[in-house]
Design a protein around this motif. Structure first.
Motif, short mmCIF file in Angstrom:
data_model
loop_
_atom_site.label_atom_id
_atom_site.label_comp_id
_atom_site.label_asym_id
_atom_site.label_seq_id
_atom_site.Cartn_x
_atom_site.Cartn_y
_atom_site.Cartn_z
N GLU A 109 -2.10 21.82 49.61
CA GLU A 109 -2.17 23.27 49.78
C GLU A 109 -3.56 23.78 49.43
OE1 GLU A 109 0.69 27.01 48.75
OE2 GLU A 109 0.22 25.69 47.07
N GLY A 115 1.08 22.81 56.38
CA GLY A 115 2.45 22.38 56.15
C GLY A 115 2.46 21.02 55.48
N ALA A 139 9.61 21.47 47.70
CA ALA A 139 9.54 22.73 48.44
C ALA A 139 9.28 23.92 47.51
CB ALA A 139 10.83 22.94 49.23
N ASP A 140 9.76 23.81 46.28
CA ASP A 140 9.55 24.89 45.30
C ASP A 140 8.11 24.91 44.78
OD1 ASP A 140 12.13 25.85 45.36
OD2 ASP A 140 12.80 24.71 43.60
N THR A 142 5.07 24.63 46.26
CA THR A 142 3.98 25.30 46.97
C THR A 142 4.55 26.40 47.86
OG1 THR A 142 3.91 24.09 49.09
CG2 THR A 142 2.90 23.01 47.17
N GLY A 143 3.66 27.11 48.52
CA GLY A 143 4.10 28.12 49.47
C GLY A 143 4.11 27.63 50.90
N LEU A 144 3.93 26.33 51.11
CA LEU A 144 3.81 25.77 52.46
C LEU A 144 5.17 25.41 53.05
CD1 LEU A 144 0.75 23.38 52.00
CD2 LEU A 144 0.77 25.68 52.98
N PRO A 145 5.30 25.54 54.37
CA PRO A 145 6.52 25.07 55.03
C PRO A 145 6.61 23.55 54.97
CG PRO A 145 4.90 25.72 56.68
CD PRO A 145 4.35 26.13 55.34
N HIS A 170 16.99 26.21 51.98
CA HIS A 170 15.73 26.54 51.30
C HIS A 170 14.79 27.23 52.29
CE1 HIS A 170 12.05 26.21 49.01
NE2 HIS A 170 12.73 25.74 47.98
N ARG A 172 11.67 27.39 52.62
CA ARG A 172 10.45 26.70 53.07
C ARG A 172 10.73 25.33 53.69
NH1 ARG A 172 8.82 29.53 48.75
NH2 ARG A 172 9.16 27.87 47.22
N VAL A 174 11.79 23.81 56.77
CA VAL A 174 11.94 24.40 58.10
C VAL A 174 12.10 23.37 59.21
CG1 VAL A 174 10.61 26.44 57.41
CG2 VAL A 174 9.43 24.50 58.50
#
Length: 308
Positions: A109, A115, A139-140, A142-145, A170, A172, A174
């Protein structure tokens, strides 16, 4: 009149990473060190000439088991700088250690990745509850998909259908790179979630579209990317005859690239074409003359030019 099953919500087709992604090899110099200039050149080629919507770096095809964490971060930065304005860069960060995976995710990130690709923890074969906890923790972090990577023949354990359905909750998580080779399982998950499924097996790209997938994360797409994109677009447009013709044309290379480890033959082909690749790192070994000759034959069968 239509009847919607309560577990099968209507899905709009979502392609968070486009249609065609290539799991990019990591170019090395002749002495085996990281070739960042070569990586930028190769990334430009894959986006501009092969029609890739996104690139996966630091995957297994990128020899992630033999690159250092520092090399991984430098590679992400180089590829983002080269093509990040016109293609997404997805960083492979998966390991069989949740803590290390989270560290790699945070570094990716920071390096500008768009992603994350997170493979099922391999070799230690965690139970499904462990997979749920692992993927959720990453997934928790970072802010990335996140694109999950389901490849049981390498990881030793599949991501079960019910686990995928729970992970889809969740915000993020995806997408899935689906290398399970089980289109029935794929059908169940795509009918019950909004996860964007990408074929993780080049040869299943077309048949998988029929059960709800949206594209491919490919290896042969170093060479077949533009035509593979045409195939997917033809299918999307309802031109099944053209899509099938392209599938049949490309099948010799979709399968032939995996006669040995895909990265070995991809690097041989790129080198022959004068593109950055370099050697593979041990324990892999470079392609033999016979393997290169077979790759040349596979390209010819797919009506793709292979440099003399």
């Amino acid at each position: 009149m239509t009847h919607d099953h309560p577990d099968t919500p209507a899905r709009a087709v979502s392609r968070p990473f486009g249609r065609v992604l290539t799991a990019m090899v990591t170019p090395f110099t002749a002495d085996g060190s990281l070739d960042l200039d070569g990586a930028a050149r190769l990334a430009n080629h894959l986006v501009d000439e092969q029609g890739n919507d996104a690139l996966v770096v630091n995957g297994t095809t990128g020899e992630s088991p033999t690159t250092t964490d520092t090399e991984k971060e430098r590679l992400i930065r180089a590829v983002v700088e080269a093509v990040g304005d016109r293609a997404k860069v997805v960083a492979g960060v998966g390991t069989n250690d949740t803590r290390h995976t989270i560290e790699l995710a945070a570094a990716a990130e920071k390096a500008g990745a768009h992603g994350l690709l997170v493979v099922t923890p391999y070799y230690n074969k965690p139970p499904q509850s462990g997979l749920l906890r692992h993927f959720t923790a990453v997934a928790d972090a970072t802010g990335l998909p996140v694109m999950l990577y389901d490849i049981p023949h390498r990881a030793g354990v599949p991501i079960a259908t019910e686990t995928l359905v729970r992970l889809a909750e969740h915000p993020r998580i995806v997408a899935v790179k689906d290398a399970k080779g089980d289109l029935t399982a794929t059908s169940w998950v795509t009918s019950r979630t909004s996860l964007a499924f990408y074929s993780g097996e080049d040869s299943l790209t077309l048949p998988a579209l029929a059960v709800g997938t949206v594209g491919v994360v490919g290896t042969s797409t170093h060479f077949t990317g533009a035509l593979t994109k045409q195939m997917i677009e033809a299918y999307d447009a309802g031109d099944n005859a053209t899509a099938l013709a392209l599938h049949r044309r490309l099948l010799p290379l979709y399968t032939g690239i995996f006669r040995t480890q895909g990265v070995i033959l991809v690097k041989a082909g790129l080198t022959a074409a004068g593109l950055p690749a370099g050697p593979v790192r041990p324990p892999l070994v470079d392609a033999t003359d016979d393997e290169i000759a077979q790759l040349r034959a596979d390209c010819a069968a797919a009506d793709l030019e292979f440099p003399a």
